[in-house]
Design a protein around this motif. Structure first.
Motif, PDB file in Angstrom:
ATOM      1  N   GLU A 150     -28.479  21.323  -2.433  1.00  0.00           N
ATOM      2  CA  GLU A 150     -27.080  21.423  -2.867  1.00  0.00           C
ATOM      3  C   GLU A 150     -27.043  22.359  -4.068  1.00  0.00           C
ATOM      4  O   GLU A 150     -27.897  22.287  -4.950  1.00  0.00           O
ATOM      5  N   LEU A 204     -24.184  24.236   0.228  1.00  0.00           N
ATOM      6  CA  LEU A 204     -25.639  24.188   0.331  1.00  0.00           C
ATOM      7  C   LEU A 204     -26.216  25.580   0.146  1.00  0.00           C
ATOM      8  O   LEU A 204     -25.684  26.552   0.693  1.00  0.00           O
ATOM      9  N   ARG A 262     -40.034  18.819  10.220  1.00  0.00           N
ATOM     10  CA  ARG A 262     -39.237  18.589   9.015  1.00  0.00           C
ATOM     11  C   ARG A 262     -40.169  18.246   7.865  1.00  0.00           C
ATOM     12  O   ARG A 262     -41.233  17.650   8.080  1.00  0.00           O
ATOM     13  N   TYR A 269     -29.724  19.564  -5.993  1.00  0.00           N
ATOM     14  CA  TYR A 269     -30.131  18.323  -5.320  1.00  0.00           C
ATOM     15  C   TYR A 269     -30.819  18.697  -4.012  1.00  0.00           C
ATOM     16  O   TYR A 269     -30.249  19.410  -3.191  1.00  0.00           O
ATOM     17  N   PRO A 270     -32.056  18.207  -3.807  1.00  0.00           N
ATOM     18  CA  PRO A 270     -32.769  18.588  -2.583  1.00  0.00           C
ATOM     19  C   PRO A 270     -32.143  17.956  -1.338  1.00  0.00           C
ATOM     20  O   PRO A 270     -31.727  16.803  -1.373  1.00  0.00           O
ATOM     21  N   VAL A 271     -32.084  18.728  -0.267  1.00  0.00           N
ATOM     22  CA  VAL A 271     -31.493  18.233   0.984  1.00  0.00           C
ATOM     23  C   VAL A 271     -32.581  18.075   2.045  1.00  0.00           C
ATOM     24  O   VAL A 271     -32.861  16.966   2.497  1.00  0.00           O
ATOM     25  N   ALA A 272     -33.183  19.177   2.447  1.00  0.00           N
ATOM     26  CA  ALA A 272     -34.173  19.111   3.527  1.00  0.00           C
ATOM     27  C   ALA A 272     -34.962  20.403   3.572  1.00  0.00           C
ATOM     28  O   ALA A 272     -34.569  21.418   2.975  1.00  0.00           O
TER      29      ALA A 272
END
Lengths: 245, 362
Positions: A39, A60, A189, A211-214
């Protein structure tokens, strides 16, 4: 509704030249892909996009690194930052900046698809428990990312979205829609980790990866097809989208 | 055929002082009128952080106000997000029971697991786990409502033996539903014996497929509690004697809803996972022009937008494919002035509703 309010004149300054919409498709076999998503914070979402586009909430930051060893343009790597948004009601990603090594490939990506890629040294390394990527320009690190603990995922679980590339085109300043087609054969992933990111170099001064997402790593054939749509950056995409191919 | 009204409580920018209060007050006035007019239910969603699209983060409070200001209309808590990080299962059971008591046994409880990255990440919820936590929660709820003392040792939550209080008025418990956005959830509903609450505008064809699958599967369900075998679908309502005005106003509302909806960041777009199979976009499918060239209005198939005759035709179509109820969004982003929303409700109740009530009574 929040709509982009970024200065279109400033967008024009960084827009590469796209001489023609007639460029031949580019097929890249067996491209290794690392994508890390965070994010984005530190900037009002609407300030990141021209009026043609609307931000997702949150926006994002999609950092992706491709390595193409078997490209018809010689081996190269490409690093991009794209920002999630909407063009009308469609999900899109605005290209904020890109870097590429390999002179021939970089020139082709810029001339045919308006990547506006600047030269950089790009490293993508696969380890048993992680995949690392690093981008350096003029001896200065711009990006250092890791995808930790990759675990298999179905290839269909990955989603890809068309990119909007600012460019000076035969029709004037436009957002060029690049509909990359990715035929993924392997997907994993992982947990995203960014240890260094230069927002100015990636076209988002003042922004931060909040903020980490993936993260995912993948292998697949990538085709960049002929450009079909462009969009005026200064008006809503409902009004400003034009078919060119 | 049952008719409900459905609230996302969208709030248009700019967020000036008083604008949220105005949206809530308008909604409450609509609910009071709907109660008088004979609508069957009022539903309110649970959403968090969804700027403009939905400022309905505490629906149980809104619905309590609805219950206190009405006499007959049922209150649909729909849907409560059944993920412990957002709502602990015990709190869901407690709040639902209180709402059932305060409404005099008028509660319907919808369940869901949230579909946006914005909401899941806001509560640090792992998208891979939400289906499991939803399943565990809905299996526990009927037991919490019906057993004198309840205990649970599960994967997503555990409770030592405790009395879950109070108990709901409805026996054995209020009807349970699950929201259906992506294909396949209707099977989850059927297998558990709970109602199928459509919250995404679906085409006739898709709804017919869903309803058929649901009806087949629920015959052999293993119920988690009292069986609720109803299928409801979501629609938009704007009814006016003047078809051109109806189309203009109704499509304006639809357009704003669609824009607000598409600005949401769905989990599937942010996070690679098989747990979310689609973008779960709630907006109506791109307008398939009904019967072109005879209908140049541009109103998407099945939408309850138009004059009373057109709306009757649309609802008869829904009825013919086996839908038990239609829930209507009455406004979006306050696009329609309040007096027009109220007039639309009155006209619908006068000209459309009797066509279906008469069929049921006769």
């Amino acid at each position: 509704m929040l709509e982009g309010n970024a200065d279109v004149a400033a967008l024009a300054k960084r827009a590469p030249r796209l001489e023609s919409f007639e460029a031949e498709p580019l097929a890249l076999p067996s491209v290794e892909i690392l994508q890390v998503t965070y994010e984005l914070g530190g900037r009002p979402p609407e300030s990141l996009f021209p009026p043609a586009l609307a931000p997702t909430l949150p926006v994002l930051a999609v950092l992706s690194v491709w390595r193409s060893a078997d490209s018809p343009l010689g081996p190269f790597a490409l690093a991009q930052l794209r920002l999630t948004c909407r063009s009308g009601v469609r999900p899109r990603q605005l290209l904020a900046a890109s870097f590429a090594d390999g002179d021939r490939a970089r020139a082709a990506l810029n001339e045919r698809f308006a990547f506006g890629a600047r030269p950089a040294a790009i490293r993508l390394e696969r380890f048993y428990d992680r995949v690392d990527a690093r981008v350096e320009a003029d001896g200065r690190p711009l990006l250092d990312v890791r995808a930790l603990g990759p675990l298999p995922l179905a290839t269909g679980d990955l989603q890809f979205f068309s990119s909007m590339h600012p460019a000076e085109t035969p029709k004037g300043l436009r957002l060029v829609q690049v509909d990359a087609d990715l035929a993924i054969t392997r997907a994993e992933r992982a947990s995203p980790h960014v240890s260094h990111f230069e927002p100015d170099a990636f076209g988002v001064p003042g922004a931060k990866l909040a903020y980490p997402v993936a993260a995912f790593v993948a292998l697949g054939d990538v085709t960049l097809p002929r450009v079909r749509f462009v969009c005026r950056p200064d008006v809503n995409a409902f009004a400003g989208t034009e078919r060119v191919g | 055929m049952r008719f409900g009204i459905f609230y996302e409580l969208s709030v248009p920018r700019p967020f000036a002082p008083g604008v949220e209060r105005s949206v809530y007050e308008n909604a409450l006035e609509q609910v009071r009128l709907a109660d008088e007019l004979g609508f069957d239910s009022v539903w309110a969603v649970e959403h968090h952080f969804l700027e403009e699209y939905s400022h309905c983060s505490a629906p149980e409070l809104f619905l309590t106000a609805c219950a206190m200001q009405t006499k007959r209309i049922r209150v649909g808590h729909g849907a409560v997000v059944c993920v412990p990080a957002m709502n602990h299962p015990v709190r869901i059971a407690e709040r639902a029971a209180v709402l059932d008591i305060l409404s005099g046994g008028r509660l319907e409880l919808g369940t869901a697991r949230s579909s946006t990255w914005t909401e899941l990440a806001g509560f640090e919820i792992d998208p891979d786990t939400t289906k499991q936590t939803w399943d565990e929660t809905i299996r526990a709820l009927p037991r919490m409502w019906t057993e004198e003392r309840f205990s649970w040792r599960g994967t997503s939550f555990s409770v030592p033996e405790r009395a879950i209080l109070p108990k709901p008025v409805q026996k054995p418990h209020p009807p349970l539903w699950v929201t259906v956005t992506s294909p396949g959830t209707e099977l989850d509903a059927a297998e558990r014996g709970i109602g199928c609450l459509g919250v995404a505008a679906a085409s006739f064809k898709e709804q017919e497929r869903r309803t058929g699958e649901y009806r087949r599967r629920i015959q052999s369900c293993t119920p988690i509690g009292a069986v609720n075998s109803q299928v409801a679908t979501l629609n938009f309502l704007y009814c006016s004697e003047d078809p051109a005005e109806a189309a203009r106003t109704g499509l304006g509302m639809l357009g704003l809803f669609t824009q607000a909806n598409t600005q949401l960041l769905f989990t599937r777009e942010a996070y690679p996972t098989r747990a979310y199979g689609s973008l779960a976009n709630l907006a109506p499918a791109p307008a398939r022009r009904e019967g072109s060239p005879g209908d140049p209005s541009g109103i998407p198939e099945g939408m309850a937008i138009g004059d009373p005759d057109r709306i009757v035709r649309a609802i008869k179509e829904w009825e013919s494919i086996g839908v038990d109820g239609v829930n209507f969004l009455l406004n979006a982003m306050e696009a329609i002035p309040q007096e027009k929303v109220l007039a639309s409700l009155r006209l619908f109740a006068r000209e459309v509703m009797p066509k279906f009530r008469k069929r049921e009574n006769g």
